[in-house]
Design a protein around this motif. Structure first.
Motif, short mmCIF file in Angstrom:
data_model
loop_
_atom_site.label_atom_id
_atom_site.label_comp_id
_atom_site.label_asym_id
_atom_site.label_seq_id
_atom_site.Cartn_x
_atom_site.Cartn_y
_atom_site.Cartn_z
N GLN A 11 0.90 -1.13 -0.13
CA GLN A 11 0.13 -0.54 0.25
C GLN A 11 1.18 1.01 -0.04
O GLN A 11 0.73 1.64 -0.77
N GLU A 12 1.96 1.57 0.89
CA GLU A 12 2.78 2.56 1.42
C GLU A 12 3.67 2.56 -0.25
O GLU A 12 3.77 4.02 -0.83
N GLY A 13 4.14 1.57 -1.49
CA GLY A 13 4.31 1.77 -2.63
C GLY A 13 3.72 2.20 -3.64
O GLY A 13 3.43 3.63 -4.40
N ALA A 14 2.23 1.90 -3.51
CA ALA A 14 0.76 2.56 -4.00
C ALA A 14 1.17 3.71 -4.51
O ALA A 14 0.65 4.13 -5.31
N ASN A 15 0.09 4.00 -2.52
CA ASN A 15 0.62 5.50 -2.58
C ASN A 15 1.70 6.22 -3.16
O ASN A 15 1.36 7.22 -3.61
N GLN A 16 2.41 6.03 -3.32
CA GLN A 16 3.93 6.75 -3.88
C GLN A 16 3.73 6.02 -5.32
O GLN A 16 4.43 7.67 -5.81
N MET A 17 3.44 5.61 -5.58
CA MET A 17 2.88 5.80 -6.78
C MET A 17 2.06 6.63 -7.54
O MET A 17 2.32 7.23 -8.78
N VAL A 18 1.18 6.03 -7.26
CA VAL A 18 0.36 7.93 -7.75
C VAL A 18 0.74 8.98 -7.83
O VAL A 18 0.15 9.92 -8.44
N GLU A 19 1.12 9.18 -6.24
CA GLU A 19 1.83 10.36 -6.38
C GLU A 19 3.09 10.39 -7.19
O GLU A 19 2.41 11.97 -8.07
N LEU A 20 4.20 9.87 -7.30
CA LEU A 20 4.68 10.29 -8.70
C LEU A 20 4.17 10.74 -10.18
O LEU A 20 4.36 11.33 -10.88
N VAL A 21 2.69 9.60 -10.29
CA VAL A 21 1.87 9.92 -11.83
C VAL A 21 1.39 11.12 -11.40
O VAL A 21 1.32 11.92 -12.69
N LEU A 22 0.34 11.56 -10.12
CA LEU A 22 -0.39 12.61 -10.39
C LEU A 22 1.20 13.92 -10.59
O LEU A 22 0.36 15.29 -11.02
N ASP A 23 2.40 13.54 -9.88
CA ASP A 23 3.27 14.64 -10.37
C ASP A 23 3.85 15.29 -11.25
O ASP A 23 4.53 16.11 -11.63
N ALA A 45 -5.75 -3.65 -7.35
CA ALA A 45 -5.08 -2.86 -7.64
C ALA A 45 -6.43 -1.90 -7.59
O ALA A 45 -6.27 -0.29 -6.87
N GLU A 46 -7.31 -1.82 -7.20
CA GLU A 46 -8.99 -0.97 -7.29
C GLU A 46 -8.57 -0.49 -5.96
O GLU A 46 -8.64 0.44 -5.38
N LEU A 47 -8.16 -1.60 -5.15
CA LEU A 47 -8.78 -1.08 -3.01
C LEU A 47 -7.33 -0.66 -3.07
O LEU A 47 -7.31 0.13 -2.46
N LYS A 48 -5.90 -0.82 -3.52
CA LYS A 48 -4.48 0.00 -3.71
C LYS A 48 -4.74 1.24 -3.70
O LYS A 48 -4.11 2.48 -3.69
N LEU A 49 -5.05 1.74 -4.89
CA LEU A 49 -5.87 3.10 -5.50
C LEU A 49 -6.67 3.95 -5.02
O LEU A 49 -6.50 4.88 -4.83
N GLY A 50 -7.80 2.93 -4.25
CA GLY A 50 -8.36 3.89 -3.08
C GLY A 50 -8.69 5.07 -2.66
O GLY A 50 -8.84 6.10 -2.21
N PRO A 51 -7.27 4.72 -1.51
CA PRO A 51 -7.01 6.22 -0.89
C PRO A 51 -6.61 7.36 -1.64
O PRO A 51 -6.59 8.09 -1.35
N LYS A 52 -5.90 6.74 -2.01
CA LYS A 52 -5.32 8.17 -3.16
C LYS A 52 -6.42 8.64 -4.10
O LYS A 52 -6.25 9.85 -4.40
N LEU A 53 -6.59 8.18 -4.48
CA LEU A 53 -8.27 8.32 -5.48
C LEU A 53 -9.45 9.28 -5.06
O LEU A 53 -9.31 9.91 -5.62
#
Length: 294
Positions: free
Chosen positions: A28-40, A55-63
């Protein structure tokens, strides 16, 4: 990052869409960091599916944190009403959101599937109902299959707003009709249907498992990807130059940063280089679409 109008949906998508299957291979922490990188990097179009593990569950928090910044695509492989209706509600629950921006009929391969999807009690009925209920905004289709079948779907689904299909130098160099995704691209452009390109980074099929076991493959992709910054950039520029509205990133997280860099630095590709790439790949074996047939 460049944005392009996604057909007539009213959405301006970045020329790179984040294929969130990559999150399935991360904690999950790595998924969060990847979403932040993509958004950046400015990417605003994300694509997910219930078939992509967690993937749906791991995307959820940052989504949920960045919901207004993300155009969310999701999919179903269900072909009948009941299954599709359940999958829409399940995805909304797993993602933790009220609405999916683009909901796609996933992985169309056979005419019989299209008959079921569009017939009485078919998945399309549930998807349209969900749209009427405000659970989804737009309807799309994905396919690695026969381009002729995709064109049939365009004929038969009059409210289809996007199509996702393979496009890379390997398939562009094939003369057979089964690889004529160019015809799909042209038809979509003519009818204002948004286009999403997949397998832009496919190099070819993996060697047989008796030569290279699945566990020893260096990437999680079902095909062998190109994997150097120079070639990834070239492949991205080629796909973007074909007129696609957006190009979907590959599924292995180790490749995502290189693809983000390629999309951020893209300066296009002239026609001479496009033709040269096609000639270089013309005789390569393509992983698309045979490998997905079953």
């Amino acid at each position: 990052m460049e944005t392009r109008v996604l057909g007539e949906t009213g959405q301006e998508s970045t020329v790179l869409t984040f294929g969130t299957i990559a999150l399935n291979w991360l904690e999950q922490e790595g998924a969060n960091q990847m979403v932040e990188l993509v958004l950046d990097h400015g990417v605003n179009h994300f694509d997910v599916a219930p078939a992509y593990g967690d993937a749906e569950l791991k995307l959820g928090p940052k989504l949920r944190q960045y919901r207004e910044d993300i155009f969310l695509g999701c999919k179903t492989q269900e072909r009948e009403y009941e299954g599709a209706a359940r999958k829409i509600d399940r995805s909304l629950d797993r993602l933790g959101v009220d609405t999916i921006d683009l909901y796609q009929i996933h992985g169309l391969e056979y005419e019989s599937e299209l008959d079921t999807i569009t017939g009485d009690g078919g998945a399309l009925e549930a998807i349209r109902e969900a749209r009427d209920d405000g659970k989804i905004d737009h309807i799309g289709l994905t396919s690695h299959g026969d381009p002729g079948l995709i064109l049939d779907a365009v004929d038969r689904i009059d409210d289809l707003e996007t199509v996702m299909f393979p496009l890379n130098p390997v398939v562009a160099g094939k003369d057979d009709g089964e690889y004529d995704y160019e015809a799909v691209l042209e038809r979509c452009e003519a009818e204002g249907i948004g286009t999403l390109g997949i397998k832009a980074f496919a190099k070819g099929s993996w060697p047989p498992t008796d030569e290279l076991a699945e566990a020893d493959r260096p990437y999680a992709n079902w095909y062998e990807p190109v994997d150097t910054p120079e070639v990834i950039r070239e492949r991205f520029d080629f796909a973007a130059a074909q007129g696609l509205d957006t190009v979907v990133s590959p599924g292995d997280p180790k490749l995502v940063k290189m693809v983000l860099d390629a999309a951020s630095r893209s300066e296009g590709m002239d026609e001479a280089r496009q033709r040269a790439l096609i000639e270089e790949a013309r005789h390569d074996d393509s992983p698309v679409p045979e490998q997905l047939h079953h």
